[in-house]
Design an enzyme around this catalytic site. Sequence first.
Site: not given
Ligand code: ACO
Length: 319
Positions: A109, A233, A263
């Site tokens: 990215c 980004h 993204n």
């Molecule tokens: N819908 C509903 N619930 C979900 C989903 C979804 N799509 N995805 C995960 N959950 C649930 C999980 O299972 C978890 O449930 P639990 O508490 O019962 O275990 C809960 O939601 C919380 O999950 P987390 O992973 O803790 O959620 P978080 O707040 O961390 O958000 C996310 C997840 C959006 C992926 C975040 O961590 C994030 O944005 N991280 C960085 C992403 C990024 O910058 N990536 C880099 C580039 S990506 C690329 O290059 C393609």
Amino acid sequence: MPGARITGWGMAVPEKVVTNDDLSARLDTSDEWITERTGIRQRHVGGTTSQLGIDAGRRALDQAGVDAADVDVLVLATTTPDATVPGTSATVQQGLGVAGGAFDLNAACSGFVYALVVAHGLVSLGARRILVVGSETLSRITDWDDRSMAVLVGDGAGAVVLEATDGPGQLLGWDLGADGSLRHLLKCDLGGYLFMNGKEIFRHAVRAVVDSSTAALARAGVTAADVELFVPHQANARIITAASQRLGIPAERCVVTIDRYGNTSSASIPLALCDAIDTGRLRPGALVLLSGFGGGMTWASAVLRWGGWRDREATRRRS
Ligand code: ACO
């Protein structure tokens, strides 16, 4: 050494729009969760990396008034090439009729900012016109049954034309970085699907954007208070908010387009830049900060003094 300025820009997204409700209909997720946790409301899906790159590149060349045959080098940032070999830049080169060299660059990215800095280096070696494209079809390496990834990604492309200038260039400062010991946090094995440790990436991403932006600003001899427009980004609206708050850049100076595009990896910064230009948010003379992070991990920032393309005709007459 000759400097360079962005003289044209363009973007392309596939027609098909997938909303959060569309995803909620087939996955255990909801519009509320996706919007609150990521800021994404919809994404565009479809096409090929090469065709999106051609469409964005053509618009950028038209905007600059530059003939593809006069482009010295095409740099295509992508993490989703159409094939392993040849480079997708070969298809884009032929599609546009670029006469010069062409190569792919993969820094996940951070790719577009890496490509922009490399392009400035090529200008300092004598290149006069460079087309820098960020194009991605992350949808093709996404498991659409995996809610943790499927809600995040989108497809699209953005491009800029960089032209050598006699006067001072637009790039005031830059920072490129990588930490390969973190490469397990975000990966896609050959033939596989994207995998990510979201929580860990989130933690590292905020720090990477803040530290890299600070380094690029220091190299430019300016501070975050001087930044008129921050183009980060677009991976998660919460990462953008956390990073901009730590940098001390107010929300109204940040460009956020993740709600419409999701993204799009290497395409996200040029898409956001095009959006800012097209909505009149970039005045000539404005200090612009671009900052990306991604798989690798990699990070990259650039500080630009926007504008100056009115000198272009004078520069062209001399080149
Ligand atoms: N819908 C509903 N619930 C979900 C989903 C979804 N799509 N995805 C995960 N959950 C649930 C999980 O299972 C978890 O449930 P639990 O508490 O019962 O275990 C809960 O939601 C919380 O999950 P987390 O992973 O803790 O959620 P978080 O707040 O961390 O958000 C996310 C997840 C959006 C992926 C975040 O961590 C994030 O944005 N991280 C960085 C992403 C990024 O910058 N990536 C880099 C580039 S990506 C690329 O290059 C393609």
